[in-house]
Design a protein around this motif. Structure first.
Motif, PDB file in Angstrom:
ATOM      1  N   SER A  31       0.835  -1.032   0.146  1.00  0.00           N
ATOM      2  CA  SER A  31       0.159  -0.049  -0.052  1.00  0.00           C
ATOM      3  C   SER A  31       0.884   1.205  -0.086  1.00  0.00           C
ATOM      4  N   LYS A  32       0.127   2.298  -0.444  1.00  0.00           N
ATOM      5  CA  LYS A  32       0.971   3.678  -0.301  1.00  0.00           C
ATOM      6  C   LYS A  32      -0.257   4.516   0.262  1.00  0.00           C
ATOM      7  N   GLY A  33       0.241   4.861   1.355  1.00  0.00           N
ATOM      8  CA  GLY A  33      -0.834   5.970   2.156  1.00  0.00           C
ATOM      9  C   GLY A  33      -2.145   4.965   2.678  1.00  0.00           C
ATOM     10  N   GLU A  34      -3.426   5.255   2.330  1.00  0.00           N
ATOM     11  CA  GLU A  34      -4.547   4.342   2.337  1.00  0.00           C
ATOM     12  C   GLU A  34      -4.942   3.543   1.272  1.00  0.00           C
ATOM     13  N   ARG A  35      -3.909   3.621   0.118  1.00  0.00           N
ATOM     14  CA  ARG A  35      -4.502   3.020  -1.127  1.00  0.00           C
ATOM     15  C   ARG A  35      -3.507   1.815  -1.402  1.00  0.00           C
ATOM     16  N   GLN A  36      -4.274   0.751  -1.563  1.00  0.00           N
ATOM     17  CA  GLN A  36      -3.563  -0.537  -1.927  1.00  0.00           C
ATOM     18  C   GLN A  36      -3.087  -0.366  -3.452  1.00  0.00           C
ATOM     19  N   VAL A  37      -1.837  -0.740  -3.733  1.00  0.00           N
ATOM     20  CA  VAL A  37      -1.248  -0.333  -5.214  1.00  0.00           C
ATOM     21  C   VAL A  37      -0.762  -1.851  -5.622  1.00  0.00           C
ATOM     22  N   GLY A  38      -0.643  -2.793  -4.850  1.00  0.00           N
ATOM     23  CA  GLY A  38      -0.423  -4.151  -5.598  1.00  0.00           C
ATOM     24  C   GLY A  38      -0.121  -5.134  -4.541  1.00  0.00           C
ATOM     25  N   SER A  39       0.555  -6.326  -4.978  1.00  0.00           N
ATOM     26  CA  SER A  39       1.146  -7.447  -4.108  1.00  0.00           C
ATOM     27  C   SER A  39       2.444  -7.510  -4.282  1.00  0.00           C
ATOM     28  N   ALA A  40       3.428  -8.131  -3.350  1.00  0.00           N
ATOM     29  CA  ALA A  40       4.580  -8.160  -3.341  1.00  0.00           C
ATOM     30  C   ALA A  40       4.830  -9.749  -2.784  1.00  0.00           C
ATOM     31  N   PHE A  41       6.333  -9.867  -2.993  1.00  0.00           N
ATOM     32  CA  PHE A  41       6.581 -11.483  -2.146  1.00  0.00           C
ATOM     33  C   PHE A  41       7.865 -11.379  -1.959  1.00  0.00           C
ATOM     34  N   PRO A  90      -6.750 -15.023   8.321  1.00  0.00           N
ATOM     35  CA  PRO A  90      -7.723 -15.861   7.808  1.00  0.00           C
ATOM     36  C   PRO A  90      -9.283 -15.647   8.095  1.00  0.00           C
ATOM     37  N   LEU A  91      -9.399 -14.960   8.871  1.00  0.00           N
ATOM     38  CA  LEU A  91     -11.094 -14.598   9.276  1.00  0.00           C
ATOM     39  C   LEU A  91     -11.330 -13.113   9.122  1.00  0.00           C
ATOM     40  N   ASN A  92     -10.618 -12.338   9.083  1.00  0.00           N
ATOM     41  CA  ASN A  92     -10.911 -10.901   8.692  1.00  0.00           C
ATOM     42  C   ASN A  92     -10.083 -10.377   7.505  1.00  0.00           C
ATOM     43  N   ALA A  93     -10.866 -10.037   6.396  1.00  0.00           N
ATOM     44  CA  ALA A  93     -10.511  -9.352   5.314  1.00  0.00           C
ATOM     45  C   ALA A  93      -9.990  -8.176   5.737  1.00  0.00           C
ATOM     46  N   GLY A  94      -8.611  -7.993   4.928  1.00  0.00           N
ATOM     47  CA  GLY A  94      -7.979  -6.703   4.967  1.00  0.00           C
ATOM     48  C   GLY A  94      -7.053  -6.589   6.381  1.00  0.00           C
ATOM     49  N   ARG A  95      -7.097  -7.515   7.315  1.00  0.00           N
ATOM     50  CA  ARG A  95      -6.424  -7.317   8.578  1.00  0.00           C
ATOM     51  C   ARG A  95      -5.055  -8.468   8.256  1.00  0.00           C
ATOM     52  N   PHE A  96      -3.953  -7.947   8.814  1.00  0.00           N
ATOM     53  CA  PHE A  96      -2.501  -8.380   8.787  1.00  0.00           C
ATOM     54  C   PHE A  96      -1.721  -8.385   9.939  1.00  0.00           C
ATOM     55  N   THR A  97      -0.834  -9.264  10.079  1.00  0.00           N
ATOM     56  CA  THR A  97      -0.011  -9.385  11.441  1.00  0.00           C
ATOM     57  C   THR A  97       0.963  -8.158  11.460  1.00  0.00           C
ATOM     58  N   GLU A  98       1.483  -8.024  10.194  1.00  0.00           N
ATOM     59  CA  GLU A  98       2.592  -7.013   9.984  1.00  0.00           C
ATOM     60  C   GLU A  98       2.507  -6.075   9.119  1.00  0.00           C
ATOM     61  N   HIS A  99       3.169  -4.900   9.366  1.00  0.00           N
ATOM     62  CA  HIS A  99       2.979  -3.672   8.705  1.00  0.00           C
ATOM     63  C   HIS A  99       4.366  -2.964   8.657  1.00  0.00           C
ATOM     64  N   ILE A 100       5.146  -3.538   7.384  1.00  0.00           N
ATOM     65  CA  ILE A 100       6.516  -2.903   7.304  1.00  0.00           C
ATOM     66  C   ILE A 100       6.722  -2.091   6.216  1.00  0.00           C
ATOM     67  N   ARG A 101       7.437  -0.806   6.797  1.00  0.00           N
ATOM     68  CA  ARG A 101       7.827   0.304   5.922  1.00  0.00           C
ATOM     69  C   ARG A 101       8.967  -0.795   4.661  1.00  0.00           C
ATOM     70  N   ALA A 102       8.683  -0.109   3.580  1.00  0.00           N
ATOM     71  CA  ALA A 102       9.431  -0.749   2.341  1.00  0.00           C
ATOM     72  C   ALA A 102       9.701   0.441   1.581  1.00  0.00           C
ATOM     73  N   ARG A 103      10.879   0.343   0.854  1.00  0.00           N
ATOM     74  CA  ARG A 103      11.363   1.239  -0.279  1.00  0.00           C
ATOM     75  C   ARG A 103      12.255   0.636  -1.171  1.00  0.00           C
ATOM     76  N   PRO A 104      12.090   1.157  -2.519  1.00  0.00           N
ATOM     77  CA  PRO A 104      12.657   0.685  -3.563  1.00  0.00           C
ATOM     78  C   PRO A 104      14.298   0.745  -3.519  1.00  0.00           C
ATOM     79  N   VAL A 105      14.732  -0.028  -3.903  1.00  0.00           N
ATOM     80  CA  VAL A 105      16.225  -0.146  -3.920  1.00  0.00           C
ATOM     81  C   VAL A 105      16.979  -0.469  -5.075  1.00  0.00           C
ATOM     82  N   LEU A 106      16.325  -0.903  -6.091  1.00  0.00           N
ATOM     83  CA  LEU A 106      16.584  -1.562  -7.493  1.00  0.00           C
ATOM     84  C   LEU A 106      15.282  -1.597  -8.106  1.00  0.00           C
ATOM     85  N   ALA A 107      15.316  -1.070  -9.584  1.00  0.00           N
ATOM     86  CA  ALA A 107      14.245  -1.356 -10.296  1.00  0.00           C
ATOM     87  C   ALA A 107      14.455  -1.496 -11.681  1.00  0.00           C
ATOM     88  N   GLY A 108      13.744  -1.901 -12.574  1.00  0.00           N
ATOM     89  CA  GLY A 108      13.906  -2.089 -13.997  1.00  0.00           C
ATOM     90  C   GLY A 108      13.899  -0.808 -14.504  1.00  0.00           C
TER      91      GLY A 108
END
Length: 295
Positions: free
Chosen positions: A62-72, A104-122
């Motif tokens: 997510s970025k702010g309150e908006r979901q922008v995708g998935s990641a792995f 697994p019971l509540n949509a949109g709820r997660f255990t972890e919320h981690i700040r992320a920053r791009p360090v390499l991109a195409g």
């Protein structure tokens, strides 16, 4: 996703560049489409608890309150997503958060919320097939959650330079079908490649919110390995399509376009933190599972 130079100004552009502008604008409009997706035959996506060693390594971005995708996760402190997800809004990828460990019971709820920053991109540019091959980004995480969740094996140098041949599985967080847990589709396949190497048409179901999620290929030993990431849906539609078609194809980005760079950044050959015995051997079910998409 940063707006390409051609979109910012083209009054004095050459005729060739002016002809390219509508293509770029069309691509950008496609990226901005809300919840439409492409589903072929029937929607095989189902939602699973993210308790296994593959499913738990995928998160929502997510970025702010908006979901922008998935990641792995591809390392203890790194994740991979789509470039257009990481840089949505042209703000250099600031303010990204990886949410992982879905309830697994509540949509949109997660255990972890981690700040992320791009360090390499195409080198991503949506107006050309070659530019689409750069639609990947590596994120560095403030918390090395890969130590707790594990991370996914990515096809290595010797395996990546070939089109996918085996059954595929997608894992992601569709924005248009939010349910508790994580969305998984198993049993879809690659249908065509091109127009340049790295772009693969698949018959997996794609929908909004899935961009950057992994596409895994079943190996001969029954294990799963990342062969690419969920990129985009061409001509997305609300209706279920009777069969796969080139016009409505869903597109994955082949792992060969980013695996070497990821390996160099993380400082290891191969990107699996898990011993082979810990990787899941998923038996195909008669009711195949499903996942999706591109953003």
């Amino acid at each position: 996703m940063s707006p390409p130079p051609l979109v910012r100004s083209h009054r004095n552009a050459s005729p060739a560049r002016r002809r390219l502008v509508p293509v770029v604008l069309a691509a950008l409009a496609l990226l901005a489409l809300p919840a439409h997706g492409n589903v072929f035959g029937k929607d095989g996506r189902s939602y699973k608890p993210a308790t296994g060693p593959v499913l738990r390594a995928v998160g929502m971005l997510s970025k702010g309150e908006r979901q922008v995708g998935s990641a792995f996760l591809v390392g203890e402190c790194h994740a991979v997503t789509a470039h257009h997800s990481a840089f949505l809004g042209g703000d250099e990828g600031r303010g990204l958060t990886l949410h992982i460990g879905p309830d697994p019971l509540n949509a949109g709820r997660f255990t972890e919320h981690i700040r992320a920053r791009p360090v390499l991109a195409g080198r991503y540019f949506p107006g050309t097939p070659v530019g689409m091959r750069g639609d990947w980004a590596v994120l560095e995480l403030d918390d090395c959650v890969g130590r707790r969740y594990g991370y996914l094996p990515v096809a290595d140098d010797g395996e990546a330079d070939r089109p996918p041949a085996g059954p595929l599985m997608t894992v992601s967080f569709p924005r248009d079908k939010r349910r508790p847990g994580v969305a998984v589709e198993e049993g879809c396949r690659a249908r065509e490649s091109g127009p340049v190497f790295g772009l693969i048409g698949v018959d997996c179901a794609f929908g909004a919110g899935m961009s950057g999620g992994p596409v895994l290929e079943r190996q001969a030993n029954g294990q799963w390995k990342v062969i690419g990431l969920i990129q985009l849906r061409h001509a997305p539609t609300e209706r279920v399509l009777p069969a796969y078609s080139h016009r409505h194809r869903n597109q994955m980005l082949h792992a060969a376009t980013f695996v070497r760079q990821v390996q160099q950044l993380i400082g290891q050959r191969g990107t699996s933190a898990l011993p082979r015995s810990a990787l899941p051997t998923l038996v195909p079910s008669s009711a195949s599972i499903s996942a999706n998409k591109r953003r």
